[in-house]
Design an enzyme around this catalytic site. Structure first.
Site, mmCIF file in Angstrom:
data_model
loop_
_atom_site.group_PDB
_atom_site.id
_atom_site.type_symbol
_atom_site.label_atom_id
_atom_site.label_comp_id
_atom_site.label_asym_id
_atom_site.label_seq_id
_atom_site.Cartn_x
_atom_site.Cartn_y
_atom_site.Cartn_z
ATOM 1 N N THR A 12 0.868 -1.172 0.000
ATOM 2 C CA THR A 12 0.000 0.000 0.000
ATOM 3 C C THR A 12 0.910 1.229 0.000
ATOM 4 O O THR A 12 1.893 1.286 0.718
ATOM 5 C CB THR A 12 -1.010 -0.008 1.170
ATOM 6 O OG1 THR A 12 -1.919 1.073 0.983
ATOM 7 C CG2 THR A 12 -0.362 0.122 2.536
ATOM 8 N N CYS A 18 -3.173 7.873 7.366
ATOM 9 C CA CYS A 18 -3.793 6.544 7.356
ATOM 10 C C CYS A 18 -2.869 5.545 8.060
ATOM 11 O O CYS A 18 -1.687 5.798 8.244
ATOM 12 C CB CYS A 18 -3.996 6.055 5.921
ATOM 13 S SG CYS A 18 -4.989 7.155 4.923
ATOM 14 N N HIS A 35 -5.631 -1.026 4.932
ATOM 15 C CA HIS A 35 -5.286 0.400 4.895
ATOM 16 C C HIS A 35 -6.528 1.158 5.378
ATOM 17 O O HIS A 35 -7.531 1.195 4.679
ATOM 18 C CB HIS A 35 -4.938 0.744 3.437
ATOM 19 C CG HIS A 35 -4.612 2.183 3.194
ATOM 20 N ND1 HIS A 35 -3.821 2.581 2.151
ATOM 21 C CD2 HIS A 35 -4.962 3.316 3.828
ATOM 22 C CE1 HIS A 35 -3.709 3.907 2.154
ATOM 23 N NE2 HIS A 35 -4.397 4.372 3.165
#
Lengths: 149, 207
Positions: A12, A18, A35
């Site tokens: 990711t 995040c 995520h």
């Protein structure tokens, strides 16, 4: 949320505030990467469960468990939750990363999963990947050497 | 009808945003031109409402390092405004102001870094001032905040900030033309949904 078994790499990119969470069962070579962007789902009709730490993690655990993951041997690693902008006179702004990290830890604790390594906070975005064959988690961040979690 | 999300805007409303953006951008270009003592021309802005992935793709590469200046708007319009410098644009500015060029943002020193922050701030302020005057609102701006970070990470800031309202960003893209080179201006003006409604209402286009 993506997961794989046996071999392959899941990645990711550019986690800012995040949080990326990897769950890895070394016995099955079963690994997943989630995520999440926000701490909590507030609208129960919202179908995007993986966007939120609370619903996302629970769904991920449910799914991986269905594929045979056993919590007691699962290795958990988390990264992200940076604060990239600091606005003077408004310290609340941009602390979403911190709130995300706190929520992820809370849910993991409730689910009785122990975090074995983490790279959270700071001010840089991170790219996180997991090699499902080995369980190796790599963090890439601007201006820093690659880090194995 | 009130708007609940950026993607609810109809063509006419988007057109109005484009029109105001065009005026904002030309004011920004004028300030930049004065600062750099250089002719700066602009192309007509495009206003697009994009999801996160689309926005990243439109601006650059997800892991690409960019410099960004962020200012928070308050009072009549609440929201964020973000100006993104890619390396090519940063070099044009820094060469003129400081006489330096860099291969990457990582090599940049403190002076160049704060010069970029200042230029970003000037562009944002002139943009917002023109915008506020035209719409007839008062907008207070916070002290600017800057970072050099992965583009993908920077764009998650507004996405997370409005994450409970919408998954979209409003991207106003014009190009600055300097020395015959087209440089994307990378400006994101992001009023929250409440403020977007009041802007459109003020302008009399909210159908």
């Amino acid at each position: 949320m993506k997961f794989a078994r046996g071999e392959g790499e899941i990645i990711t990119y550019a986690l800012g505030s995040c949080i990326g969470i990897t769950l890895y069962d070394p016995f099955l070579k079963l690994g997943g990467l989630l995520h999440v962007m926000l701490p909590m789902r507030t609208d129960p009709n919202d179908q995007k469960v993986y966007k939120y730490a609370d619903t996302g993690l629970r769904e991920m655990i449910r799914k991986l468990s269905a594929f045979g993951m056993v919590k007691s041997r699962t290795i958990v690693k988390i990264a992200g939750g940076a604060k990239m902008f600091e606005i003077r006179g408004n310290s609340d702004f941009g602390n979403i990363g911190q709130r995300n990290a706190a929520m992820v830890k809370k849910v993991l604790m409730e689910e009785r999963l122990r975090i074995s390594a983490e790279d959270t906070g700071g001010s840089s975005a991170r790219t996180m990947s997991i090699n499902v064959a080995t369980g190796d988690v790599i963090i890439r961040s601007a201006g820093k050497p690659e880090k194995h979690l | 009808m009130r708007i609940k999300s950026y993607e609810d805007m109809n063509l006419q409303e988007l057109d109005v945003m484009k029109e105001i953006s065009s005026i904002g951008t030309s004011h920004a270009a004028t300030s930049l031109s004065k600062l750099l003592q250089k002719e700066v021309r602009i192309t007509i802005p495009e206003v697009s409402v994009l999801g996160y992935e689309e926005a990243v793709e439109r601006i650059g590469e997800i892991e690409e390092l960019v410099a960004a200046t962020l200012v928070q708007m308050s009072r009549d319009v609440n929201g964020l405004i973000l100006f993104i410098f890619k390396m090519d644009m940063a070099n044009v500015v820094l060469e003129k102001l400081i006489g330096n060029r860099y291969a990457s943002f990582e090599e940049m020193d403190e002076l160049s870094y704060s010069a970029l922050e200042e230029v970003g701030n000037i562009i944002i302020c002139s943009y917002v001032n023109a915008f506020a005057q035209l719409v007839g609102v008062d907008i207070d701006l916070s002290v600017p905040s800057s970072t050099v970070n992965m583009l993908g990470g920077i764009l998650t800031v507004p996405i997370a900030e409005y994450g409970y309202e919408t998954d979209k960003l409003m991207y106003i893209n014009a190009e600055f033309v300097m020395d015959g080179v087209r440089l994307s201006d990378g400006l994101l003006m992001l009023p929250d949904i409440e403020s977007l409604n009041s802007i459109l209402e003020k302008l009399g286009v909210l159908s």
